[in-house]
Design a protein around this motif. Structure first.
Motif, PDB file in Angstrom:
ATOM      1  N   PRO A 153       0.692  -1.142  -0.025  1.00 42.32           N
ATOM      2  CA  PRO A 153       0.012  -0.018  -0.137  1.00 42.32           C
ATOM      3  C   PRO A 153       0.929   1.203   0.004  1.00 42.32           C
ATOM      4  CG  PRO A 153       0.048  -0.895   2.276  1.00 42.32           C
ATOM      5  CD  PRO A 153       0.933  -1.841   1.431  1.00 42.32           C
ATOM      6  N   THR A 154       0.050   2.363  -0.620  1.00 45.64           N
ATOM      7  CA  THR A 154       0.796   3.737  -0.463  1.00 45.64           C
ATOM      8  C   THR A 154      -0.293   4.579   0.118  1.00 45.64           C
ATOM      9  OG1 THR A 154      -0.065   4.516  -2.641  1.00 45.64           O
ATOM     10  CG2 THR A 154       2.177   3.436  -2.499  1.00 45.64           C
ATOM     11  N   LEU A 155       0.612   5.724   0.791  1.00 42.69           N
ATOM     12  CA  LEU A 155      -0.496   6.592   1.523  1.00 42.69           C
ATOM     13  C   LEU A 155      -0.291   8.043   0.959  1.00 42.69           C
ATOM     14  CD1 LEU A 155       0.386   5.954   5.137  1.00 42.69           C
ATOM     15  CD2 LEU A 155      -1.383   4.770   3.866  1.00 42.69           C
ATOM     16  N   THR A 156      -1.566   8.768   0.429  1.00 38.62           N
ATOM     17  CA  THR A 156      -1.659   9.826  -0.036  1.00 38.62           C
ATOM     18  C   THR A 156      -2.390  10.893   0.768  1.00 38.62           C
ATOM     19  OG1 THR A 156      -1.109   9.051  -2.281  1.00 38.62           O
ATOM     20  CG2 THR A 156      -2.127  11.351  -2.248  1.00 38.62           C
ATOM     21  N   GLY A 157      -1.950  12.177   1.024  1.00 37.74           N
ATOM     22  CA  GLY A 157      -2.718  12.983   1.955  1.00 37.74           C
ATOM     23  C   GLY A 157      -1.866  13.921   2.835  1.00 37.74           C
ATOM     24  N   ARG A 158      -2.466  14.624   3.665  1.00 40.15           N
ATOM     25  CA  ARG A 158      -1.675  15.794   4.585  1.00 40.15           C
ATOM     26  C   ARG A 158      -2.193  15.655   5.904  1.00 40.15           C
ATOM     27  NH1 ARG A 158      -0.800  21.683   2.985  1.00 40.15           N
ATOM     28  NH2 ARG A 158       0.438  20.726   1.497  1.00 40.15           N
ATOM     29  N   VAL A 159      -1.491  15.600   6.959  1.00 41.40           N
ATOM     30  CA  VAL A 159      -1.644  15.647   8.291  1.00 41.40           C
ATOM     31  C   VAL A 159      -1.047  16.990   8.938  1.00 41.40           C
ATOM     32  CG1 VAL A 159      -1.600  14.294  10.567  1.00 41.40           C
ATOM     33  CG2 VAL A 159      -1.440  13.109   8.585  1.00 41.40           C
ATOM     34  N   ARG A 160      -2.105  17.788   9.510  1.00 45.64           N
ATOM     35  CA  ARG A 160      -1.507  19.059   9.971  1.00 45.64           C
ATOM     36  C   ARG A 160      -1.062  19.153  11.290  1.00 45.64           C
ATOM     37  NH1 ARG A 160      -2.803  22.868   6.033  1.00 45.64           N
ATOM     38  NH2 ARG A 160      -4.114  22.120   4.387  1.00 45.64           N
ATOM     39  N   GLY A 161      -0.303  20.066  11.851  1.00 51.57           N
ATOM     40  CA  GLY A 161      -0.110  20.341  13.000  1.00 51.57           C
ATOM     41  C   GLY A 161       0.756  19.129  14.013  1.00 51.57           C
ATOM     42  N   VAL A 162       1.543  18.374  13.500  1.00 53.34           N
ATOM     43  CA  VAL A 162       2.301  17.202  14.026  1.00 53.34           C
ATOM     44  C   VAL A 162       3.160  17.585  15.081  1.00 53.34           C
ATOM     45  CG1 VAL A 162       3.343  15.245  13.714  1.00 53.34           C
ATOM     46  CG2 VAL A 162       1.436  15.719  12.206  1.00 53.34           C
ATOM     47  N   THR A 209       2.816  11.607  -0.554  1.00 53.67           N
ATOM     48  CA  THR A 209       2.340  11.579  -1.921  1.00 53.67           C
ATOM     49  C   THR A 209       2.856  10.240  -2.402  1.00 53.67           C
ATOM     50  OG1 THR A 209       2.965  13.839  -2.386  1.00 53.67           O
ATOM     51  CG2 THR A 209       2.756  12.527  -4.130  1.00 53.67           C
ATOM     52  N   ALA A 210       1.738   9.190  -2.243  1.00 54.83           N
ATOM     53  CA  ALA A 210       1.900   7.805  -2.910  1.00 54.83           C
ATOM     54  C   ALA A 210       3.198   7.263  -2.055  1.00 54.83           C
ATOM     55  CB  ALA A 210       2.117   7.696  -4.016  1.00 54.83           C
ATOM     56  N   ALA A 211       3.351   7.696  -0.826  1.00 54.89           N
ATOM     57  CA  ALA A 211       4.470   7.121   0.176  1.00 54.89           C
ATOM     58  C   ALA A 211       4.202   5.566   0.492  1.00 54.89           C
ATOM     59  CB  ALA A 211       4.586   7.733   1.542  1.00 54.89           C
ATOM     60  N   ALA A 212       5.394   4.739   0.370  1.00 57.25           N
ATOM     61  CA  ALA A 212       5.287   3.216   0.620  1.00 57.25           C
ATOM     62  C   ALA A 212       5.083   3.148   2.220  1.00 57.25           C
ATOM     63  CB  ALA A 212       6.686   2.833   0.594  1.00 57.25           C
ATOM     64  N   ALA A 213       4.335   2.345   2.497  1.00 58.04           N
ATOM     65  CA  ALA A 213       3.788   2.479   3.963  1.00 58.04           C
ATOM     66  C   ALA A 213       3.577   0.801   4.085  1.00 58.04           C
ATOM     67  CB  ALA A 213       2.425   2.619   4.111  1.00 58.04           C
ATOM     68  N   ARG A 214       3.827   0.341   5.561  1.00 57.63           N
ATOM     69  CA  ARG A 214       3.702  -1.102   6.108  1.00 57.63           C
ATOM     70  C   ARG A 214       2.686  -1.074   7.266  1.00 57.63           C
ATOM     71  NH1 ARG A 214       6.036  -3.999  10.445  1.00 57.63           N
ATOM     72  NH2 ARG A 214       7.361  -2.324  10.949  1.00 57.63           N
ATOM     73  N   PRO A 215       1.658  -1.786   7.040  1.00 55.30           N
ATOM     74  CA  PRO A 215       0.543  -1.930   8.184  1.00 55.30           C
ATOM     75  C   PRO A 215       0.924  -2.701   9.263  1.00 55.30           C
ATOM     76  CG  PRO A 215       0.036  -3.362   6.443  1.00 55.30           C
ATOM     77  CD  PRO A 215       1.171  -2.808   5.741  1.00 55.30           C
ATOM     78  N   ILE A 216       0.476  -2.149  10.383  1.00 56.22           N
ATOM     79  CA  ILE A 216       1.135  -2.954  11.731  1.00 56.22           C
ATOM     80  C   ILE A 216       0.018  -3.040  12.425  1.00 56.22           C
ATOM     81  CG2 ILE A 216       3.394  -1.795  11.786  1.00 56.22           C
ATOM     82  CD1 ILE A 216       2.247   0.153  13.925  1.00 56.22           C
TER      83      ILE A 216
END
Length: 386
Positions: A153-162, A209-216
């Motif tokens: 899977p890849t992740l796309t989106g934005r998280v604000r104020g981390v 932006t389509a970042a490679a991810a590993r589910p835990i």
């Protein structure tokens, strides 16, 4: 319930951390750092991790940790709050709880050994009772998740104020119905600094932006892990706020003893005594609440959630009032950039909305103890309103 008094090991840990901070993180160094490009003190952070092993305190011994617990983590946070130290320890503690919930033992071992920094990629203002709705869209009334899952899977989106996001660390990202690990050093991950009140704890927006991810973890396990992590954050933040308020009280008492006006110490005036006495009483109560919250984290479940809500409903406002009194009773010097009082006021104000505001935690506390809402009386038509 355990004895909430500090035991000998906790006091020894406090002395060690305080000595290290006094040597390597005096307020003059912190004040100079907030004007630089990177407010985080990487050298100080490595000392805390490598010499004291702070990231392994809550990690079980079989996974390379110290097998201490969150009470010891809270003691460290008290001292870090007392020094407004610019290090990402709170974020590491929050991530530790998520990894424990997911039984992600490999990352736990690396975190405890200081081989990597791990942070939850979730807004710093997110309250524990918002975790499921905000980050796991599971119904018609749930808000859309800020990060979506693609193939791979890849992740796309934005998280604000981390908060406490280290550019070359690892990110725990809630997305869809799962919790993922993403390498922050990937080109597909971009961090943008945002203007925040507290320069000693900078915030960033993180764009995937389509970042490679590993589910835990997936499904309910992922949602529970995020909620548990945010509960730990809210509970432990109270200890940091207690340490901050203690510094403000100690520093102000010392100042009004030696500052003279009209031929006598400022601290001898009754109005000044009363304000400082009020801070002392509130701080004493806040310390008891924060200790209870740290102790109950070991129990988990509703009891931990209740203790965390109680801690943030009380300790945040106490820290703000202590910092305000510190600035005001220092007079003209307290309002200058050259004095550290403004660092403590900004940290207190910023922390007051972290992991949810005091009002939100009071509402959560009422739900947790099944307290019915107040009955609103309505006047009959034509009745006089007084």
């Amino acid at each position: 319930m355990s004895d909430l008094l500090y035991d000998a090991d906790e006091e020894a840990l406090r002395d060690t951390v305080r000595t290290l901070l006094a040597t390597h993180a005096p307020w003059q160094r912190t004040l100079a750092a907030v004007d630089g490009d990177d407010p985080y003190d990487a050298t100080l952070w490595r000392r805390l991790v490598d010499q004291l092993g702070v990231t392994g305190l809550a990690v079980p011994a079989e996974h390379g940790g110290a097998a201490a617990g969150f009470r010891e983590v809270a003691v460290v946070l008290e001292e870090l709050g007392r020094a407004v130290a610019p290090v990402p320890f709170l974020g590491a503690a929050v991530a530790t709880r998520a990894l424990l919930a997911c039984a992600e033992h490999t990352l736990l071992r690396r975190l405890a050994a200081g081989e990597c920094d791990v942070t939850m990629a979730i807004g710093f203002a997110t309250a524990p009772d918002l975790a499921t709705a905000a980050d796991f869209a599971t119904g018609p009334e749930a808000r859309p998740a800020p990060v979506t899952v693609g193939p791979g899977p890849t992740l796309t989106g934005r998280v604000r104020g981390v908060a406490d996001a280290v550019p070359h660390g690892l990110l725990l990202v809630p997305a869809g119905d799962a919790l993922y690990v993403v390498d922050a050093a990937e080109p597909a991950v971009r961090m943008s600094a945002v203007v925040s009140l507290d320069a000693t704890r900078p915030l960033v927006d993180i764009e995937f932006t389509a970042a490679a991810a590993r589910p835990i973890a997936t499904g309910a396990a992922a949602a529970d892990a995020v909620a548990a992590a945010l509960t730990v954050g809210a509970a432990l933040l109270a200890s940091e706020q207690v340490g901050l308020a203690q510094w403000c009280l100690d520093t102000t008492v010392a100042y009004v003893r030696q500052r003279h006006q009209f031929g006598r110490p400022v601290g001898s005036f009754q109005a000044v005594k009363h304000r400082l006495a009020d801070v002392w009483v509130e701080l004493t109560e806040a310390r008891a609440v924060a200790r209870y919250a740290a102790d109950r984290l070991g129990a988990g479940g509703p009891e931990a959630a209740l203790a965390a809500a109680l801690a943030q409903a009380y300790c945040g406002p106490v820290a703000v009032r202590a910092a305000e009194v510190c600035v005001q009773l220092h007079g003209g010097i307290g309002f200058t950039w050259e004095h550290p009082a403004h660092l403590y006021l900004k940290r207190a104000k910023s922390a007051a909305i972290a992991f949810g505001t005091a009002d939100r935690h009071r509402a959560a506390l009422a739900r947790l103890v099944d307290l019915p809402p107040p009955v609103t009386a309505t006047a009959p038509p034509g009745a006089a309103v007084r």
